[in-house]
Design an enzyme around this catalytic site. Structure first.
Site, short mmCIF file in Angstrom:
data_model
loop_
_atom_site.label_atom_id
_atom_site.label_comp_id
_atom_site.label_asym_id
_atom_site.label_seq_id
_atom_site.Cartn_x
_atom_site.Cartn_y
_atom_site.Cartn_z
N HIS A 121 0.80 -1.23 0.00
CA HIS A 121 0.00 0.00 0.00
C HIS A 121 0.83 1.28 0.00
CE1 HIS A 121 -3.50 -2.38 0.10
NE2 HIS A 121 -3.61 -2.55 1.42
N HIS A 194 -9.86 1.85 0.72
CA HIS A 194 -9.69 0.72 1.64
C HIS A 194 -10.70 0.75 2.80
CE1 HIS A 194 -7.57 -2.48 3.75
NE2 HIS A 194 -6.64 -2.52 2.81
N GLU A 325 -11.71 -3.85 -2.61
CA GLU A 325 -10.83 -2.81 -3.16
C GLU A 325 -10.66 -3.01 -4.66
OE1 GLU A 325 -7.17 -3.10 -0.59
OE2 GLU A 325 -8.51 -4.55 0.39
#
Length: 360
Positions: A121, A194, A325
């Site tokens: 991420h 997210h 996601e």
């Protein structure tokens, strides 16, 4: 000879030191953190420019009772210590990059690893941990956050201008539009939203009885470190098969660690947006439909939630929520058979999501 420094010089020196302090601390020193509510009827969404986070989504159940259906914290302070990415925009590249490195146009880029030897991420300080600028805000319509990602940030090449707009559409619809423009170098871009969803309410327990349908007939399998192997395989008849609605917990015992996998969405080329997922909670009657323009969707069943103290002091346990996601494929930069995430100067990356909520 008088050795005293003129008073005007003293004030000039103080002013110069102040300007130097502001420049050293960067643009974040100039940006305040706030909470921005979008509201239409009994549907409301609260967002903060810290991490461009979705802090709450409040909507009625089939009896008209309002509840917050996303996990998170009561104040922005909680998000600054968060390790779950609750509600955040993640990037510059969402999901995992194997060995925290990639090669682009003959140059090898070494990134900042934050999950063993890999990057997750966007690194230790990805977009979920920066303060975004509030570009535009209208309470009954939208909020737009922007961020200037600098050349070399977490190891990525080039300056990148990033924006995310959260917009209310019609009745109980929320659109998320993520855009990015490289300013001077080609770079990978893969932004993701997210949020952790529990349609029964954020303090209602686990989501194992939620019904889920995913419009993807293939997945990108992963190794023990959750890095894709490069394969694309069909899921028909496996525990990953959600082509028809299934309870999330119905085959969980067949998996060692729950769901955390990228689905290859089945494309219908004559639609600009394709339906990616449908989630139902029979008890509350709430239903979520998700549409997107992206090729993939990461389905995560909250496997690593363990006693996370959330809103109202409620403790989130394993499987307290799901993440859906939409995204490009994980580790695409190291898998040439995956859809490319490279964006060049003069091009615009655009990622669109639309959530539609009903209750019956």
């Amino acid at each position: 000879m008088d050795a005293k420094v003129p008073l005007s010089w003293f004030f000039l020196l103080v002013a110069l030191l102040f300007l130097l302090f502001v420049n050293i601390n960067g643009s974040e020193a100039k940006v305040k953190v706030g909470v921005y509510e979008l509201k239409r009827g009994n549907f409301s969404v609260k967002l903060t420019n810290y991490g461009a986070v979705v802090q709450s989504v409040i909507l009625p159940d089939k009896f008209g009772k309002l509840d917050d259906v996303v996990l998170g914290f009561d104040s922005v302070k909680g998000y600054k210590k968060d390790t779950t990415y609750f509600g955040a925009i993640v990037g510059r590249v969402a999901n995992r990059i194997g060995k925290a490195q990639f090669t682009l146009n003959g140059t090898k880029y070494k990134l900042v690893a934050n999950e063993g030897k890999n990057m997750l991420h966007g690194g230790p300080k990805g977009y979920s941990d920066v303060i975004w600028t509030v570009e535009s805000y209208k309470a009954d319509s939208h909020v737009t956050f922007t961020y200037h990602s600098f050349d070399g940030e977490e190891g990525f090449p080039g300056d990148l201008s990033v924006s995310v707009t959260y917009r209310l559409i019609q009745t109980n619809k929320l659109a998320v539009i993520m855009e990015a423009q490289p300013l001077n170098k080609a770079t990978p871009v893969n932004l993701a939203q997210h949020t952790y969803w529990n349609l029964g309410g954020q303090a209602s327990g686990n989501i194992l009885s939620h019904s889920l349908q995913l419009f993807g007939s293939k997945i990108t399998p992963v190794d023990a470190q959750l890095i894709p192997t490069g394969e694309i395989i069909p899921i028909k008849g496996t525990p990953y098969d959600f082509l028809e609605p299934q309870q999330i917990g119905s085959r969980l015992n067949e998996l060692s660690n729950g769901y955390d996998i990228n689905y290859v969405l089945d494309s219908e080329s004559h639609f600009h947006l394709k339906k990616a997922a449908v989630v139902n909670d029979s008890k509350s009657g709430r239903r979520l439909e998700l549409w997107t323009n992206q090729p993939g969707l990461q389905f995560y069943s909250g496997n690593l939630l363990h006693n996370v103290k959330g809103k109202g002091g409620y403790k989130y346990l394993q499987h307290a929520a799901i993440c859906l996601e939409t995204q490009g494929f994980p580790d695409s930069v190291n898998n040439p058979n995956f859809p490319s995430q490279i964006v060049n100067p003069g091009q615009t990356y655009k990622h669109v999501m639309v959530y539609r909520f009903t209750a019956h």
